[in-house]
Each structure stands twice: as structure tokens, then as C-alpha cells.
Write an enzyme that holds these catalytic residues in place. Structure first.
Site, short mmCIF file in Angstrom:
data_model
loop_
_atom_site.label_atom_id
_atom_site.label_comp_id
_atom_site.label_asym_id
_atom_site.label_seq_id
_atom_site.Cartn_x
_atom_site.Cartn_y
_atom_site.Cartn_z
N CYS A 2 -18.40 59.38 7.53
CA CYS A 2 -17.44 59.33 6.42
C CYS A 2 -18.19 59.25 5.10
O CYS A 2 -19.37 58.99 5.05
CB CYS A 2 -16.55 58.09 6.56
SG CYS A 2 -15.83 57.91 8.18
N ARG A 27 -21.31 65.89 4.73
CA ARG A 27 -21.35 64.88 5.81
C ARG A 27 -20.31 65.17 6.88
O ARG A 27 -20.31 64.56 7.94
CB ARG A 27 -21.10 63.49 5.21
CG ARG A 27 -22.09 63.08 4.15
CD ARG A 27 -21.57 61.94 3.28
NE ARG A 27 -21.56 60.69 3.99
CZ ARG A 27 -22.58 59.81 3.97
NH1 ARG A 27 -23.66 60.11 3.29
NH2 ARG A 27 -22.51 58.69 4.62
N TRP A 75 -14.47 60.97 9.01
CA TRP A 75 -14.94 61.70 10.19
C TRP A 75 -14.47 60.86 11.37
O TRP A 75 -14.97 59.75 11.58
CB TRP A 75 -16.46 61.81 10.17
CG TRP A 75 -17.05 62.50 11.36
CD1 TRP A 75 -17.33 61.96 12.57
CD2 TRP A 75 -17.43 63.88 11.47
NE1 TRP A 75 -17.86 62.89 13.41
CE2 TRP A 75 -17.94 64.08 12.78
CE3 TRP A 75 -17.39 64.96 10.60
CZ2 TRP A 75 -18.40 65.32 13.22
CZ3 TRP A 75 -17.86 66.19 11.04
CH2 TRP A 75 -18.34 66.37 12.33
N ASN A 99 -16.47 53.12 5.84
CA ASN A 99 -17.34 54.03 6.58
C ASN A 99 -18.08 53.16 7.58
O ASN A 99 -18.61 52.13 7.23
CB ASN A 99 -18.31 54.73 5.62
CG ASN A 99 -19.25 55.68 6.35
OD1 ASN A 99 -19.04 55.97 7.53
ND2 ASN A 99 -20.26 56.16 5.66
N GLY A 100 -18.08 53.58 8.86
CA GLY A 100 -18.78 52.80 9.89
C GLY A 100 -17.85 52.47 11.04
O GLY A 100 -16.84 53.14 11.24
N GLU A 479 -35.64 71.98 26.19
CA GLU A 479 -35.12 71.75 24.83
C GLU A 479 -36.22 71.88 23.79
O GLU A 479 -36.03 72.49 22.74
CB GLU A 479 -34.46 70.38 24.76
CG GLU A 479 -33.96 69.95 23.40
CD GLU A 479 -32.96 70.92 22.77
OE1 GLU A 479 -32.43 71.81 23.47
OE2 GLU A 479 -32.74 70.81 21.56
N LYS A 483 -36.17 74.54 20.70
CA LYS A 483 -36.34 74.16 19.29
C LYS A 483 -37.43 75.02 18.65
O LYS A 483 -37.28 75.54 17.56
CB LYS A 483 -36.75 72.67 19.16
CG LYS A 483 -35.69 71.66 19.41
CD LYS A 483 -34.61 71.58 18.35
CE LYS A 483 -33.47 72.52 18.54
NZ LYS A 483 -32.55 72.41 19.61
N GLU A 486 -36.33 78.71 18.29
CA GLU A 486 -35.25 78.90 17.30
C GLU A 486 -35.74 78.97 15.88
O GLU A 486 -35.23 79.72 15.07
CB GLU A 486 -34.28 77.70 17.38
CG GLU A 486 -33.29 77.73 18.48
CD GLU A 486 -32.23 76.67 18.27
OE1 GLU A 486 -32.53 75.49 18.51
OE2 GLU A 486 -31.12 77.01 17.87
N HIS A 502 -46.61 78.37 40.96
CA HIS A 502 -45.85 79.43 41.66
C HIS A 502 -45.73 80.68 40.80
O HIS A 502 -44.69 81.34 40.79
CB HIS A 502 -44.47 78.89 42.04
CG HIS A 502 -44.54 77.74 42.98
ND1 HIS A 502 -44.83 77.89 44.31
CD2 HIS A 502 -44.44 76.40 42.76
CE1 HIS A 502 -44.86 76.69 44.90
NE2 HIS A 502 -44.63 75.77 43.98
N LYS A 598 -24.46 78.45 13.63
CA LYS A 598 -24.34 77.05 14.06
C LYS A 598 -23.38 76.94 15.24
O LYS A 598 -23.55 76.11 16.11
CB LYS A 598 -23.87 76.16 12.91
CG LYS A 598 -23.83 74.68 13.25
CD LYS A 598 -25.18 74.15 13.70
CE LYS A 598 -25.11 72.75 14.22
NZ LYS A 598 -26.34 72.31 14.89
#
Ligand code: AGP
Length: 603
Positions: A2, A27, A75, A99-100, A479, A483, A486, A502, A598
Site C-alpha cells: 500500500c 507499488r 494492495w 499500510n502493513g 531458476e 534469471k 532472461e 548422462h 511481465k
């Protein structure tokens, strides 16, 4: 995450507040609202969706002349994105924005309801305004009531409160969530989640510390921390808005890597205690006839799914298979109602994952989403959703979304293990301890970042990278390779360490870069022998391990941890920063890499 803004002064308050919220749009949010107190009256407006909707709602309203105002972008973490859940939340004569996450909101809410208080929203934040007013009704003045309210609540918060009881004062409190106060030579006072809304308005700011609370009047700022009075310490405010939105980092991706420590704390907030994991979001799901799990996802979310499969089988003792959504859609899969269908998606809009979810729904399966965007298509379609609470992720290459997905799935594995009575109290306690240790593991040490930045110059060419690992470090290897691909556009593959002999070891030579994930707490000796095989064939090895490894050409030492998941997160940080620094050296657009979006909302 938020966003909050506040203002005291004579300028047009609506304009400052909404323009300020616009500066916090990056945000992420799903609703917004303002409240302005002038001449003893409070005007409040809230709107779903984008700020333009709030501008439309307030276009006939103006607020020049001395007054105070607060504004918020929400949010969703507790309660759907609805106007009733949007901030500010109000009592009889008070408005607040927050916020939180208030961890103990349920107990406070129950006590207040027992006193006859009616709640209008599903949020945790609303307890703040009613608790404050109850203290006032019990005879405390506003300052005493605010101080006592802050003593009662637990968790993460950046709060602004205005009340008719003190019409020229804005009350504030900050803990574990950023908030700054500002002023200028015209006597105006400002509050905000970050620099950008204040640039061009405030000249000097105070970056509040955890536990700081107090009140701002037009001619004075009063700060306490506990019982201690804090002298306001001003610093000069910077001038660059985009730089401010990145909070001083070079890229949003870099900022989001550093944010992982704080957002994972939010992911855990209110869901983990000494007795285990509580996931209210799943309270309407009957797991008694669930005997298997299928997880479906794409890209980084697929890697989170692969990691979770190890946890579901090892901890929850539930059989688990993982599917790439674009493959699942067309393979004519066998679907049965005894299998829980889990979809993982940061955006909640990935076309292949959404279509796979529709297939599962059609087959009558129970469906749960692990998602970062409330009210997204996948969230709306799923029977239940566990929000990852990563806040908006601007970098196309996912980082904090992945970290919060893993933490959420780890919590889910403990929750299901407990529900199925497949986990002992001892194991549960050990897992909870490691889980709660995660935020501190995610703290990025300057020394390790600087070392990775320096050694990245050696990895700008070559005929490719292998990232290798075993068990949960195999999906982490996948992953790490993704990264790097990308954002550097260099070829990289993730591979099970045990598979190199192998076939892939035929590629081994000095131009083959192997990033070896060698955790102490997971099959170290097995992995070590795989890496030795590569080193014997002159492959260039970057070893990442808490244990010294002499055969490495480069070595990044991680810390000794008790749990493999702690090693997982520490090595995840290293692979993220390695990709970032190689991409920077190659001069690529780290946040917006070529050919990528995205969210892949088409097939
Ligand atoms: C991750 O860095 C990529 N941006 C991409 O693989 C992404 O994870 C994938 O497209 C899935 O997106 P989702 O999590 O929003 O469904």
C-alpha cells in the site's frame, strides 16, 4: 504494497493527496481513498481500481484553505478489493489509513465487537480506528488514546489518523513499514511511504524508525519511541522522482531483490505461530478426501512448483506432481477429484495457467491459487487463494514473487501436513523455526553483492552455463539459469547434478561455466562428487557453498545454516544478483529485457 500520503497546510489538499498517490502507483494497488478535515468537517472519498476513478469521484470537491488530509492506495492482503475494504476506514469522528498487517487484529476485533462495535470491512486495519475511539470514550485524550492504541496493536504498520477531536493534528505510527515526515519553509507538513510524493513539495524530511509514533501540527512535529521523546532529525530530500521510486537502487529488479527480506515478513505475517501455520483463506476447503496434489504453472512459478513438490512429499506426505501449463492443456490429462489442483502465478493472468485451471474446475477438482494479485482472473476462478503479498513486481525477471511463492508453499506444506496429521510436533517446530528465520536469511550483505559484482566480469562470454543442484536445489538451479537467460541473453541450463554424467558432461571444457549449488544440509557429498567430475574435465566452476571447496575456480561462501531451506534462500539471492551484475556489465535493460513481457496473457 500500500501507499500512504498526508498533508497539513493551506494548499488544495485533494490535489496534493491524489497526485502524491499517483507517485506511489508503482507499488501496485487495487483501490484508493482520501479523507480531508477542514473547519471541523471530514470529507472522505474511496474508489475501486485506478486513481482516475478517485479523481472522477472528487472532481466537484475542492479543499483549499487550512486543513489536514490523508490518502491511501490499497494492495489487498486481508479482504477482497472492494470499496468497503478501501481506506480510509472511519469510526464516528475519526479516519485512518494503514499500510502493513496487524497480526493480532482478530483478538482486537472480537473484543471491540463484544463492546458493540460494528465493523464495515473485512480488513485488519479497521480495528485501529475503533480501538482509538473506544479509548477516547473511556476518557483518554487523543494523544493518550493514540499512544495506547499503538501499544495494543502488533505487526507491521505505517498509520496516519485524523480525528475531529484534534482537527489540526495528524497522528502517525511506524513499525516495519516505511514512512517519512516532511516540511518546507512555507510551514506545510507532509507524510508519505517514500520520497517520490514529496519531491517538489518538502525540502527536509525525517526517515522514521521502527516504533516511532507521534503527531504533526502545522508548527510542530512530536515523536516518541516507547516512552522516549525523540528529537526530530531532518535531512535534505533528493530531487529525482524515478530514482526515488527505485528507492536509490539502479533497477526495480535490484530493489526487489533487496525487498525480499521485508516482503517475506509480510507473507508470513499473521499466518505462522509456535503451534503451526494458520491459513484462514483455506477454511472452506475440505481436504479430508485429498490424497494427491497437482501443481500447474509457467516459468519461474513452475520452478516454485517443482520446489514445492519436494516439500509436499517430504513434509506433508502427500503425493505431488508438477505440470507445465502449456503442456498440461493439450496432453488430455487424467484428472480426479481426490487430487488438489494448485496453480501458481505472480500475475494471475498467465493464459496457459488460467486455461489449465479451467480444465481442473471443469473436472470438479478442488482448486487453490498461490497468487500475488488479488482479483486477478486466476484468483477469481479458484476455489481459494493464498496471496503471496510481494507487492507489485516491476522487474520482468521475477525475484520477490518467487521468494514469496516458495515461503507460501512451504507454509502450505506444513498446513497440509498438520491437517493430515502426517507431521510430528517436533518436525513442525523445527520447520516453523526455519520458516521464521527466512527474512533474516534474505538480508543482502553488501560484501557478497560486491564480490559477485567483481567476479561477474569473468562470466560475460563462454559457450554457456550449467546451473546444477540436487533435490530442492535442482529447481533452484533451473531458476538461476532462467534469471541469467532472461536478462543477460547468455545461454544457461539448469540440470540435476546427478544427471551431468548422462550426456551433458560431454560439453565440459574451460569455456563451460558451471554454477554449482552445494548446500551442506542436502546431499553435499553427492553433489561434491558431481562437481569434481566436471572439474576433472577442466570445466570452469563457480561453487556456492558454506563449505570450502578447493577445486572451484570461483567460490562464494554462504553461511552455515541448520535447514536446507535457509540455504536455498541464501543461494537464491546469489543467483539473482549474479544474473543482475552480468546483465549490467553487458549493458542490457535489466528491468525490461528484450522479447519479454511481465505477464504472458496470450498462448
Ligand atoms: C520469470 O522471471 C518470468 N518473467 C516468467 O517466467 C514468469 O514467471 C512466467 O511468465 C509466469 O508468470 P506468472 O507467475 O505471472 O504466471
Amino acid at each position: 504494497m500500500c501507499g500512504i500520503v498526508g498533508y497539513i497546510g493551506k494548499a488544495e489538499k485533494k490535489k496534493f493527496l491524489i497526485d502524491g498517490l499517483q507517485e506511489l502507483e508503482y507499488r501496485g494497488y487495487d483501490s484508493a481513498g482520501i479523507a480531508i478535515l477542514k473547519n471541523g468537517n471530514i470529507s472522505s472519498f474511496r474508489a475501486l481500481g485506478k486513481l482516475e476513478n478517485l479523481r472522477q469521484k472528487t472532481k466537484e470537491f475542492s479543499s483549499s484553505g487550512f486543513g489536514i488530509g490523508i490518502g491511501h492506495t490499497r494492495w489487498a492482503t486481508h479482504g477482497k478489493p472492494t470499496e468497503a475494504n478501501a481506506h480510509p476506514h472511519s469510526g464516528e469522528f475519526t479516519y485512518i489509513i494503514h499500510n502493513g498487517i496487524i497480526e493480532n487484529y482478530k483478538e482486537i476485533k472480537e473484543d471491540l465487537q463484544a463492546e458493540g462495535i460494528k465493523f464495515l470491512s473485512q480488513t485488519d486495519s479497521e480495528v485501529i480506528v475503533h480501538q482509538f475511539e473506544q479509548f477516547i470514550k473511556k476518557g483518554l485524550n487523543s494523544k493518550e488514546a493514540f499512544k495506547k492504541t499503538i501499544e495494543v496493536i502488533e505487526g507491521a504498520y505505517a498509520i496516519l489518523l485524523i480525528t475531529k477531536d484534534e482537527p489540526e493534528t495528524i497522528f502517525f505510527a511506524k513499525n516495519a513499514v516505511p514512512m517519512i515526515l516532511g516540511q518546507n519553509s512555507c510551514g506545510e507538513k507532509f507524510m508519505s511511504s517514500s520520497d517520490s510524493p514529496l519531491i517538489g513539495h518538502a525540502t527536509d524530511v525525517i526517515y522514521l524508525n521502527d516504533g516511532d509514533f507521534g503527531w504533526v501540527k502545522k508548527d510542530k512535529i512530536t515523536i516518541f519511541n516507547g516512552e522516549v521523546s525523540i528529537a526530530p532529525t531532518f535531512v535534505t530530500l533528493g530531487r529525482d522522482k524515478i530514482y526515488a521510486q527505485k528507492d536509490g537502487f539502479r533497477f526495480f529488479m535490484e530493489k526487489e531483490i533487496y525487498e525480499q527480506e521485508s516482503v517475506v515478513s509480510e507473507t508470513l505475517m499473521g499466518r505462522v505461530n509456535d503451534n503451526g501455520v494458520e491459513l484462514d483463506e483455506l477454511k472452506n476447503i475440505n481436504f479430508s478426501n485429498i490424497n494427491a496434489i497437482t501443481i500447474c504453472a509457467c516459468g519461474t512459478s513452475y520452478h516454485a512448483a517443482l520446489t514445492a513438490a519436494y516439500l509436499f512429499e517430504r513434509i506433508s506426505k502427500i503425493k505431488c506432481q508438477v505440470e507445465i501449463a502449456s503442456e498440461f492443456r493439450y496432453k488430455k490429462p487424467l484428472l480426479d477429484q481426490g487430487t488438489l489442483f494448485l496453480v501458481i502465478s505472480q500475475s494471475g493472468e498467465t493464459a496457459d495457467t488460467l486455461e489449465a485451471l479451467k480444465m481442473a474446475k471443469k473436472a470438479g477438482m478442488k482448486t487453490v491459487a498461490i497468487c500475488n494479485v488479488d482479483n486477478s482472473s486466476i484468483v477469481r476462478l479458484s476455489d481459494a487463494t493464498i496471496l503471496t503479498r510481494a507487492g507489485i513486481e516491476k522487474g520482468v525477471a521475477s525475484t520477490k514473487a518467487f521468494a514469496t511463492q516458495i515461503v507460501t508453499l512451504w507454509m502450505l506444506s506444513l498446513y497440509l501436513g498438520n491437517k493430515k496429521q502426517n507431521i510430528s510436533k517436533k518436525v513442525l517446530q523445527e520447520e516453523i523455526k526455519a520458516l521464521l528465520h527466512t527474512p533474516s536469511v534474505l538480508h543482502v550483505k553488501d560484501s557478497i553483492h560486491e564480490k559477485i559484482r567483481r567476479l561477474s566480469k569473468r562470466y560475460l562470454h563462454g559457450h554457456g552455463f550449467f546451473f546444477i543442484g540436487r533435490d530442492i536445489f535442482f529447481p533452484l538451479a533451473l531458476e538461476g539459469a532462467l534469471k541469467l537467460k532472461e536478462i543477460s541473453y547468455l545461454h544457461a541450463e539448469g540440470y540435476p547434478a546427478g544427471e551431468m554424467k548422462h550426456g551433458p558432461i560431454a560439453l565440459a571444457d574451460s569455456e563451460l561455466f558451471t554454477i554449482a549449488l552445494m548446500p551442506k544440509n542436502m546431499l553435499y557429498d553427492k553433489t561434491k562428487s558431481n562437481v569434481e567430475e566436471l572439474s576433472a574435465r577442466d570445466a570452469t566452476i563457480l561453487a556456492i557453498s558454506p563449505l570450502e571447496f578447493d577445486l572451484a575456480d570461483d567460490f562464494l561462501q554462504t553461511s552455515l545454516q541448520d535447514h536446507p531451506m535457509s540455504e536455498f534462500f541464501e543461494m537464491m539471492i546469489i543467483t539473482q544478483i549474479l544474473a543482475l551484475e552480468i546483465s549490467v556489465r553487458l549493458g542490457n535493460d535489466v528491468d525490461m529485457p528484450r522479447n519479454l513481457a511481465k505477464s504472458v496473457t496470450v498462448e
